[in-house]
Write a protein that holds these residues in place. Structure first.
Motif, PDB file in Angstrom:
ATOM      1  N   ARG A   5      66.685  44.588  10.548  1.00 46.45           N
ATOM      2  CA  ARG A   5      66.734  43.965  11.865  1.00 46.45           C
ATOM      3  C   ARG A   5      66.675  45.031  12.953  1.00 46.45           C
ATOM      4  NH1 ARG A   5      68.966  39.172  13.123  1.00 46.45           N
ATOM      5  NH2 ARG A   5      70.365  40.166  14.602  1.00 46.45           N
ATOM      6  N   LEU A   6      65.916  44.728  14.017  1.00 48.47           N
ATOM      7  CA  LEU A   6      65.787  45.628  15.152  1.00 48.47           C
ATOM      8  C   LEU A   6      65.937  44.863  16.448  1.00 48.47           C
ATOM      9  CD1 LEU A   6      62.718  47.902  14.290  1.00 48.47           C
ATOM     10  CD2 LEU A   6      65.117  48.591  14.336  1.00 48.47           C
ATOM     11  N   VAL A  40      59.985  42.924   9.071  1.00 49.89           N
ATOM     12  CA  VAL A  40      61.269  43.194   9.710  1.00 49.89           C
ATOM     13  C   VAL A  40      61.620  42.017  10.601  1.00 49.89           C
ATOM     14  CG1 VAL A  40      60.978  45.699   9.658  1.00 49.89           C
ATOM     15  CG2 VAL A  40      60.196  44.415  11.648  1.00 49.89           C
ATOM     16  N   THR A  41      62.900  41.896  10.928  1.00 51.02           N
ATOM     17  CA  THR A  41      63.375  40.875  11.858  1.00 51.02           C
ATOM     18  C   THR A  41      63.613  41.515  13.214  1.00 51.02           C
ATOM     19  OG1 THR A  41      64.433  39.574  10.110  1.00 51.02           O
ATOM     20  CG2 THR A  41      65.212  39.223  12.357  1.00 51.02           C
ATOM     21  N   LEU A  42      63.112  40.880  14.264  1.00 50.48           N
ATOM     22  CA  LEU A  42      63.304  41.354  15.630  1.00 50.48           C
ATOM     23  C   LEU A  42      64.111  40.334  16.414  1.00 50.48           C
ATOM     24  CD1 LEU A  42      59.630  42.460  16.464  1.00 50.48           C
ATOM     25  CD2 LEU A  42      61.437  43.817  15.376  1.00 50.48           C
ATOM     26  N   PHE A  43      64.912  40.806  17.353  1.00 52.11           N
ATOM     27  CA  PHE A  43      65.599  39.917  18.292  1.00 52.11           C
ATOM     28  C   PHE A  43      65.734  40.645  19.614  1.00 52.11           C
ATOM     29  CE2 PHE A  43      68.869  42.526  16.492  1.00 52.11           C
ATOM     30  CZ  PHE A  43      69.875  42.647  17.435  1.00 52.11           C
ATOM     31  N   ASN A  44      65.789  39.874  20.704  1.00 50.23           N
ATOM     32  CA  ASN A  44      65.864  40.497  22.035  1.00 50.23           C
ATOM     33  C   ASN A  44      67.135  40.136  22.792  1.00 50.23           C
ATOM     34  OD1 ASN A  44      65.336  37.878  22.761  1.00 50.23           O
ATOM     35  ND2 ASN A  44      63.350  38.279  23.700  1.00 50.23           N
ATOM     36  N   SER A  47      67.794  34.514  22.354  1.00 52.16           N
ATOM     37  CA  SER A  47      68.038  33.429  21.406  1.00 52.16           C
ATOM     38  C   SER A  47      67.064  33.567  20.253  1.00 52.16           C
ATOM     39  CB  SER A  47      67.866  32.053  22.069  1.00 52.16           C
ATOM     40  OG  SER A  47      66.521  31.864  22.468  1.00 52.16           O
ATOM     41  N   GLY A  48      67.479  33.136  19.087  1.00 51.91           N
ATOM     42  CA  GLY A  48      66.610  33.156  17.930  1.00 51.91           C
ATOM     43  C   GLY A  48      66.204  34.557  17.491  1.00 51.91           C
ATOM     44  N   GLU A  49      65.347  34.594  16.471  1.00 51.60           N
ATOM     45  CA  GLU A  49      64.850  35.859  15.962  1.00 51.60           C
ATOM     46  C   GLU A  49      63.404  35.704  15.516  1.00 51.60           C
ATOM     47  OE1 GLU A  49      67.852  36.424  12.989  1.00 51.60           O
ATOM     48  OE2 GLU A  49      66.629  35.535  11.384  1.00 51.60           O
ATOM     49  N   TYR A  50      62.723  36.816  15.350  1.00 48.91           N
ATOM     50  CA  TYR A  50      61.295  36.829  15.042  1.00 48.91           C
ATOM     51  C   TYR A  50      61.045  37.658  13.789  1.00 48.91           C
ATOM     52  CZ  TYR A  50      60.748  35.174  19.861  1.00 48.91           C
ATOM     53  OH  TYR A  50      60.827  34.456  21.033  1.00 48.91           O
ATOM     54  N   VAL A  51      60.068  37.208  13.009  1.00 44.58           N
ATOM     55  CA  VAL A  51      59.605  37.984  11.871  1.00 44.58           C
ATOM     56  C   VAL A  51      58.364  38.757  12.306  1.00 44.58           C
ATOM     57  CG1 VAL A  51      58.720  37.904   9.506  1.00 44.58           C
ATOM     58  CG2 VAL A  51      60.496  36.298  10.237  1.00 44.58           C
ATOM     59  N   ALA A  62      55.478  53.392  15.536  1.00 43.43           N
ATOM     60  CA  ALA A  62      55.265  52.280  14.621  1.00 43.43           C
ATOM     61  C   ALA A  62      54.764  51.080  15.405  1.00 43.43           C
ATOM     62  CB  ALA A  62      56.564  51.940  13.889  1.00 43.43           C
ATOM     63  N   HIS A  63      53.829  50.338  14.800  1.00 44.05           N
ATOM     64  CA  HIS A  63      53.265  49.145  15.420  1.00 44.05           C
ATOM     65  C   HIS A  63      53.658  47.927  14.599  1.00 44.05           C
ATOM     66  CE1 HIS A  63      50.186  51.194  18.137  1.00 44.05           C
ATOM     67  NE2 HIS A  63      50.761  52.178  17.467  1.00 44.05           N
ATOM     68  N   LEU A  64      54.130  46.903  15.309  1.00 43.49           N
ATOM     69  CA  LEU A  64      54.541  45.664  14.663  1.00 43.49           C
ATOM     70  C   LEU A  64      53.727  44.495  15.194  1.00 43.49           C
ATOM     71  CD1 LEU A  64      58.424  46.103  14.943  1.00 43.49           C
ATOM     72  CD2 LEU A  64      57.038  46.540  12.924  1.00 43.49           C
ATOM     73  N   GLN A  65      53.456  43.519  14.330  1.00 46.02           N
ATOM     74  CA  GLN A  65      52.793  42.277  14.724  1.00 46.02           C
ATOM     75  C   GLN A  65      53.761  41.126  14.482  1.00 46.02           C
ATOM     76  OE1 GLN A  65      49.140  42.050  15.496  1.00 46.02           O
ATOM     77  NE2 GLN A  65      49.774  40.097  16.374  1.00 46.02           N
ATOM     78  N   VAL A  66      54.129  40.396  15.570  1.00 44.51           N
ATOM     79  CA  VAL A  66      55.065  39.276  15.451  1.00 44.51           C
ATOM     80  C   VAL A  66      54.338  38.087  14.838  1.00 44.51           C
ATOM     81  CG1 VAL A  66      56.637  37.742  16.678  1.00 44.51           C
ATOM     82  CG2 VAL A  66      56.329  40.097  17.466  1.00 44.51           C
ATOM     83  N   THR A  67      54.893  37.525  13.766  1.00 41.27           N
ATOM     84  CA  THR A  67      54.216  36.448  13.040  1.00 41.27           C
ATOM     85  C   THR A  67      54.943  35.112  13.057  1.00 41.27           C
ATOM     86  OG1 THR A  67      55.295  37.091  10.968  1.00 41.27           O
ATOM     87  CG2 THR A  67      53.160  38.113  11.466  1.00 41.27           C
ATOM     88  N   GLU A  68      56.238  35.114  13.349  1.00 40.81           N
ATOM     89  CA  GLU A  68      57.001  33.864  13.232  1.00 40.81           C
ATOM     90  C   GLU A  68      58.252  33.913  14.094  1.00 40.81           C
ATOM     91  OE1 GLU A  68      59.215  31.217   9.678  1.00 40.81           O
ATOM     92  OE2 GLU A  68      58.275  33.153   9.231  1.00 40.81           O
TER      93      GLU A  68
END
Length: 244
Positions: A5-6, A40-44, A47-51, A62-68
């Motif tokens: 998680r990040l 990885v799991t992202l949150f800001n 609310s909620g979280e992103y895959v 590092a480059h991440l692509q948010v998918t969900e």
């Protein structure tokens, strides 16, 4: 499968590509040892979280692509505020970390007679974020600026308020804290506790003085103890699983 998680301090959306800041990239690649293709799991903190997929990695970026997006919340229904006198750095750091893990929504560092006066808010915020990453919280607790005890007590509180005192006549139980609904403020002194004058000052402000058993606890032990007990009695320690 448990995903790393990040915390990402920006708006997030499905389809978004993110270039991690240097510090976050180092943590993901060199500490967590994640490689291209992992999720990885992202949150800001809102609310909620992103895959997100790790789609590219170099030594320092590092480059991440948010998918969900997942509408998952792990906040307690008990609105907890911890008012903590500034203690020694290692004790204050520990208290903040454990308060986050135990579901506190607001942390207020205060200056008292026997406590320290130095503010370390940038470090405290890093500890707060790290604790959220570890324990699964998707909302960041509020970290107030440092106040004097007088300034804090002058604020109008809408919650049930208790102060920890070795001379308190009551313990924590359903009967002594029968006025609790869904809001509780806990005030804790630093090493050496609050002075008698300060405890009386909190009583005059409407605080109920509470004693944690027959033994005197260290400030960092007291914080963990009282937060765990109130979460067990009125909060969510009895629950299991994610709420979405």
């Amino acid at each position: 499968m448990h995903l790393s998680r990040l915390f990402i301090d920006c708006p997030l959306a499905v389809g978004q590509e993110i270039v991690l800041a240097k510090e976050s990239a180092h943590y993901l690649l060199n500490v967590l040892r994640q490689r291209v293709g992992t999720q990885v799991t992202l949150f800001n903190g809102q609310s909620g979280e992103y895959v997100a997929d790790l789609i590219a990695a170099a030594k320092k970026n590092a480059h991440l692509q948010v998918t969900e997006y997942k509408n998952i919340e792990r906040e307690s229904a008990l609105q907890l505020t911890l008012v903590q006198a500034i203690s020694r750095p290692e004790h204050m750091d520990y208290t903040i970390q454990k308060a986050v893990e135990l579901g506190v929504q607001r942390i207020v560092p205060i200056i008292t007679e026997r406590g320290l006066t130095r503010s370390r808010e940038q470090r405290w915020r890093k500890i707060l974020i790290s604790a959220c990453e570890q324990c699964g919280r998707n909302r960041l607790p509020q970290l107030d600026n440092v106040l004097s005890l007088n300034a804090w007590l002058a604020e109008q509180s809408q919650s049930f308020c208790i102060v920890l005192s070795p001379t308190g006549k009551q313990g924590i139980n359903i009967q002594s804290l029968s006025g609790i609904e869904k809001n509780l403020t806990v005030l804790i002194g630093a090493e050496g506790g609050l002075s008698e004058a300060e405890i009386e000052q909190t009583r005059q402000a409407g605080y109920l003085d509470i004693r944690l058993g027959p033994r005197i606890l260290r400030t960092e032990t007291a914080a963990v103890t009282v937060l765990a007990v109130v979460q067990a009695l009125w909060g969510d320690l009895y629950e299991s699983g994610d709420r979405s």
